[in-house]
Design a protein around this motif. Sequence first.
Motif, PDB file in Angstrom:
ATOM      1  N   VAL A   1       0.996  -1.304  -0.115  1.00  0.00           N
ATOM      2  CA  VAL A   1      -0.009  -0.124   0.009  1.00  0.00           C
ATOM      3  C   VAL A   1       0.852   1.139   0.037  1.00  0.00           C
ATOM      4  O   VAL A   1       0.767   2.299  -0.776  1.00  0.00           O
ATOM      5  N   MET A   2       1.874   1.078   0.753  1.00  0.00           N
ATOM      6  CA  MET A   2       2.825   2.322   1.026  1.00  0.00           C
ATOM      7  C   MET A   2       3.767   2.261  -0.318  1.00  0.00           C
ATOM      8  O   MET A   2       4.692   3.446  -0.150  1.00  0.00           O
ATOM      9  N   SER A   3       3.783   1.571  -1.278  1.00  0.00           N
ATOM     10  CA  SER A   3       4.697   1.591  -2.181  1.00  0.00           C
ATOM     11  C   SER A   3       4.815   2.881  -3.270  1.00  0.00           C
ATOM     12  O   SER A   3       5.676   3.145  -4.062  1.00  0.00           O
ATOM     13  N   LYS A   4       3.727   3.480  -3.086  1.00  0.00           N
ATOM     14  CA  LYS A   4       3.389   4.423  -4.236  1.00  0.00           C
ATOM     15  C   LYS A   4       4.314   5.732  -3.934  1.00  0.00           C
ATOM     16  O   LYS A   4       4.833   5.802  -2.749  1.00  0.00           O
ATOM     17  N   GLU A   5       4.435   6.785  -4.849  1.00  0.00           N
ATOM     18  CA  GLU A   5       5.296   8.000  -4.518  1.00  0.00           C
ATOM     19  C   GLU A   5       4.212   8.919  -3.669  1.00  0.00           C
ATOM     20  O   GLU A   5       3.022   9.095  -3.744  1.00  0.00           O
ATOM     21  N   PHE A   6       4.987   9.546  -2.680  1.00  0.00           N
ATOM     22  CA  PHE A   6       4.466  10.679  -1.961  1.00  0.00           C
ATOM     23  C   PHE A   6       5.361  11.800  -1.971  1.00  0.00           C
ATOM     24  O   PHE A   6       6.533  11.734  -2.225  1.00  0.00           O
ATOM     25  N   ASN A   7       4.811  12.955  -1.786  1.00  0.00           N
ATOM     26  CA  ASN A   7       5.448  14.138  -1.867  1.00  0.00           C
ATOM     27  C   ASN A   7       5.896  14.608  -0.299  1.00  0.00           C
ATOM     28  O   ASN A   7       5.291  15.445   0.239  1.00  0.00           O
ATOM     29  N   GLY A   8       6.980  13.895   0.093  1.00  0.00           N
ATOM     30  CA  GLY A   8       7.688  14.090   1.260  1.00  0.00           C
ATOM     31  C   GLY A   8       7.044  13.132   2.338  1.00  0.00           C
ATOM     32  O   GLY A   8       5.963  12.439   2.302  1.00  0.00           O
ATOM     33  N   ASP A   9       7.757  13.034   3.406  1.00  0.00           N
ATOM     34  CA  ASP A   9       7.535  12.060   4.615  1.00  0.00           C
ATOM     35  C   ASP A   9       6.184  12.386   5.386  1.00  0.00           C
ATOM     36  O   ASP A   9       5.655  11.732   5.493  1.00  0.00           O
ATOM     37  N   TYR A  10       5.905  13.795   5.420  1.00  0.00           N
ATOM     38  CA  TYR A  10       4.706  14.121   6.025  1.00  0.00           C
ATOM     39  C   TYR A  10       3.501  13.471   5.353  1.00  0.00           C
ATOM     40  O   TYR A  10       2.664  12.986   6.166  1.00  0.00           O
ATOM     41  N   ASN A  11       3.452  13.675   4.234  1.00  0.00           N
ATOM     42  CA  ASN A  11       2.173  13.099   3.545  1.00  0.00           C
ATOM     43  C   ASN A  11       2.337  11.812   3.305  1.00  0.00           C
ATOM     44  O   ASN A  11       1.049  11.086   3.587  1.00  0.00           O
ATOM     45  N   ARG A  12       3.469  10.920   3.431  1.00  0.00           N
ATOM     46  CA  ARG A  12       3.494   9.465   3.657  1.00  0.00           C
ATOM     47  C   ARG A  12       2.951   9.212   4.825  1.00  0.00           C
ATOM     48  O   ARG A  12       2.224   8.093   5.084  1.00  0.00           O
ATOM     49  N   VAL A  13       3.448   9.641   5.969  1.00  0.00           N
ATOM     50  CA  VAL A  13       2.977   9.292   7.455  1.00  0.00           C
ATOM     51  C   VAL A  13       1.557   9.511   7.709  1.00  0.00           C
ATOM     52  O   VAL A  13       1.003   8.771   8.221  1.00  0.00           O
ATOM     53  N   ARG A  14       0.867  10.732   6.989  1.00  0.00           N
ATOM     54  CA  ARG A  14      -0.412  11.039   7.337  1.00  0.00           C
ATOM     55  C   ARG A  14      -1.283   9.994   6.338  1.00  0.00           C
ATOM     56  O   ARG A  14      -2.390   9.466   6.999  1.00  0.00           O
ATOM     57  N   TYR A  15      -1.010   9.528   5.259  1.00  0.00           N
ATOM     58  CA  TYR A  15      -1.476   8.501   4.526  1.00  0.00           C
ATOM     59  C   TYR A  15      -1.539   7.172   5.454  1.00  0.00           C
ATOM     60  O   TYR A  15      -2.441   6.549   5.508  1.00  0.00           O
ATOM     61  N   TYR A  16      -0.424   6.936   5.575  1.00  0.00           N
ATOM     62  CA  TYR A  16      -0.210   5.806   6.514  1.00  0.00           C
ATOM     63  C   TYR A  16      -1.041   5.713   7.705  1.00  0.00           C
ATOM     64  O   TYR A  16      -1.801   4.494   7.976  1.00  0.00           O
TER      65      TYR A  16
END
Length: 157
Positions: free
Chosen positions: A104-119
């Motif tokens: 699920v988390m293998s897609k591209e994110f615009n920075g760690d903040y966005n990755r952690v929020r989506y996670y």
Amino acid sequence: MAAAKCRYDKKPVDTKTAFKVVINGKNTYWCSEECYNLYLVDKEKQDKINAEYDQIYELTKQIFGYEFTGYSLLKREISTWEKVGTRQKIIAYLTENKSWLSDVMSKEFNGDYNRVRYYSVVVSSKLHDFKQKAIEAEKPKVVVEETIYEAPTQSLN
């Protein structure tokens, strides 16, 4: 009177009569031995909590596939997850679903903040219904000893 503050309840204490403990080569002062013991209990609880946060962070790094720079952000997100389940449940969920979460988390994110929020959104939505798999305890093996007795033979003569 040399004054100091109790490390537990912050009350002023006289260093000549206070309970003293040397920590890392420095004198620390306490109102009493009871205050010192209460401090130790609180410290042990906090150390356990910190270890659980660290474990969640380590699992998250494995899921993300790299060491991200959002430890404090992740801790804030964990506090929202704790409304749904305990830290132990969170750890169990992340451990059991590590592969799926990595996908699920293998897609591209615009920075760690966005990755952690989506996670966080993904984890909190799934955590509510998560039932930890029962760990099957090994059943003890029962050994049955069998002894066979032969009946004496009688002659018919």
